[in-house]
Write an enzyme that holds these catalytic residues in place. Structure first.
Site, PDB file in Angstrom:
ATOM      1  N   SER A   2       0.833  -1.184   0.000  1.00 15.66           N
ATOM      2  CA  SER A   2       0.000   0.000   0.000  1.00 15.66           C
ATOM      3  C   SER A   2       0.877   1.248   0.000  1.00 15.66           C
ATOM      4  O   SER A   2       2.097   1.155   0.184  1.00 15.66           O
ATOM      5  CB  SER A   2      -0.940   0.024   1.203  1.00 15.66           C
ATOM      6  OG  SER A   2      -2.133   0.673   0.878  1.00 15.66           O
ATOM      7  N   THR A   3       0.253   2.390  -0.215  1.00 13.64           N
ATOM      8  CA  THR A   3       0.964   3.671  -0.223  1.00 13.64           C
ATOM      9  C   THR A   3       0.113   4.699   0.504  1.00 13.64           C
ATOM     10  O   THR A   3      -1.100   4.758   0.293  1.00 13.64           O
ATOM     11  CB  THR A   3       1.224   4.142  -1.675  1.00 13.64           C
ATOM     12  OG1 THR A   3       1.959   3.129  -2.366  1.00 13.64           O
ATOM     13  CG2 THR A   3       2.018   5.436  -1.700  1.00 13.64           C
TER      14      THR A   3
END
Length: 174
Positions: A2-3
């Site tokens: 994820s970011t």
């Protein structure tokens, strides 16, 4: 992985993160939250899905305790608290809360460390997102412009990083 990203601008702070949860190269969830709201404070956190959830639950409890004992939570104690908890859980991210003057502020947190930033990105697509953030950041921008910048940064990361998803959550502090 994820970011998550954070952008500070003239009108406030925007935190954003995608909802993809990937572990060992396998998608575990497309609806996992990485952005959390705690009233006048917010956090966007990356790490293993169980660690992110445990971090958010513990941070919520610590914030409630802090407010009961000391009143309103400001950015510096909030960031130190989040950083200490990040150390326990092995997560990183960005947090936002009012500073001592009541103005929205952004901090990057890693295990045991706090950094003041205008833009920050963590997670598997962080390098791509940070490139977009640094190229497009305007400290005098409106909150809507900052939110649009976070969207463009996460879209770019999702195009180039298998660990970043298309569904995005945001938190705004003005």
């Amino acid at each position: 992985m994820s970011t998550v990203i954070g952008v500070a601008c003239a009108e406030g702070v925007v935190l954003a993160g995608d909802r993809l949860a990937v572990t060992d190269g396998h998608v575990r969830s497309r609806s996992h939250r990485h952005v959390f709201e705690f009233g006048e404070a917010g956090a966007a956190i990356v790490g293993a899905p169980g660690d992110v959830d445990a971090f958010a639950d513990r941070l919520d409890a610590e914030i409630r305790s802090y407010r009961t004992e000391r009143g309103q939570l400001r950015i510096d104690p909030f960031a130190r608290l989040a950083s200490d908890l990040a150390d326990d859980r092995g997560v990183s991210g960005v947090v936002a809360a009012p500073d001592a003057d009541g103005e929205p502020a952004l901090r990057s947190i890693t295990p045991g460390s706090v950094t003041e930033d205008d833009v920050a990105a963590f997670g598997s697509g962080a390098s791509v997102a940070l490139g977009v953030l640094e190229a497009g950041h305007d400290p005098d921008a409106s909150l809507d412009d900052a939110a649009e910048l976070t969207r463009r940064a996460l879209d770019a990361a999702a195009e180039r990083d298998a660990g970043t998803g298309d569904d995005i959550d945001t938190y705004r502090l003005s």
